[in-house]
Design a protein around this motif. Sequence first.
Motif, short mmCIF file in Angstrom:
data_model
loop_
_atom_site.label_atom_id
_atom_site.label_comp_id
_atom_site.label_asym_id
_atom_site.label_seq_id
_atom_site.Cartn_x
_atom_site.Cartn_y
_atom_site.Cartn_z
N GLY A 17 0.80 -1.22 0.00
CA GLY A 17 0.00 0.00 0.00
C GLY A 17 0.84 1.27 0.00
N HIS A 18 2.13 1.14 0.15
CA HIS A 18 3.04 2.29 0.17
C HIS A 18 3.71 2.37 -1.21
N THR A 19 3.13 3.15 -2.10
CA THR A 19 3.56 3.20 -3.49
C THR A 19 5.04 3.54 -3.65
N GLU A 20 5.50 4.53 -2.90
CA GLU A 20 6.92 4.92 -3.02
C GLU A 20 7.85 3.79 -2.60
N LEU A 21 7.51 3.11 -1.52
CA LEU A 21 8.33 2.01 -1.05
C LEU A 21 8.33 0.86 -2.06
N MET A 22 7.19 0.61 -2.65
CA MET A 22 7.12 -0.44 -3.69
C MET A 22 7.97 -0.06 -4.90
N ASP A 23 7.98 1.21 -5.27
CA ASP A 23 8.84 1.66 -6.38
C ASP A 23 10.32 1.39 -6.06
N VAL A 24 10.71 1.66 -4.82
CA VAL A 24 12.09 1.40 -4.41
C VAL A 24 12.39 -0.09 -4.46
#
Length: 192
Positions: A17-24
């Motif tokens: 649910g944490h889009t930025e963390l998933m991008d990383v």
Amino acid sequence: MYQAKKLNADLEVIIRGHTELMDVLQYLFEVEPQAYVSAGVIRNSVWAKLHGQLWPLVHTEIDIIFHDPEDLNQAHAQYLSRQLSQKFPKIEWDVTNQAFVHEWYRLESGECIEPLHSIMEALSLWPETATAIAVRLLENGDFDVIAPFGLTDLLGLQLRWNKTLVSSEVFMQRVSAKRFLERWPDLNLIDV
């Protein structure tokens, strides 16, 4: 076993649910699939979510760890740091080869600790149990989670001292400096 699966599933829901963390995590898989996102970014993202807050990654430090005893000159850590900085320039990166962190630590006797043989062993020395967590994406999109103390403290909002390497004084200095109890008032500080 059921509880461990449920805790892993709960962590996965928060991270996905944490889009930025998933991008990383996705980019890290592309440049170095054996490296993990670890420490504060996982802990802070989870504790923020459990407090109904967001944890944006802009101007945040993210710890990336891997274990490679062959990378004697730290070239791979430097490479990963450059790649991540170019892709995500507004994030601070701390890329560390855990095969060499034994050189940083000293026992009460003043001696260095023995070289670490794995990510699991490295995490087992970190000051808080809820910080000693590393996550990476696998090729099939699943998560690989390493958590030597499990996920109960992280997801249960338990701030617990890991007595293995650091003193209670160092632990309490971290609690104060990082303002854990101010940021996340529902945390339960376990008796030190």
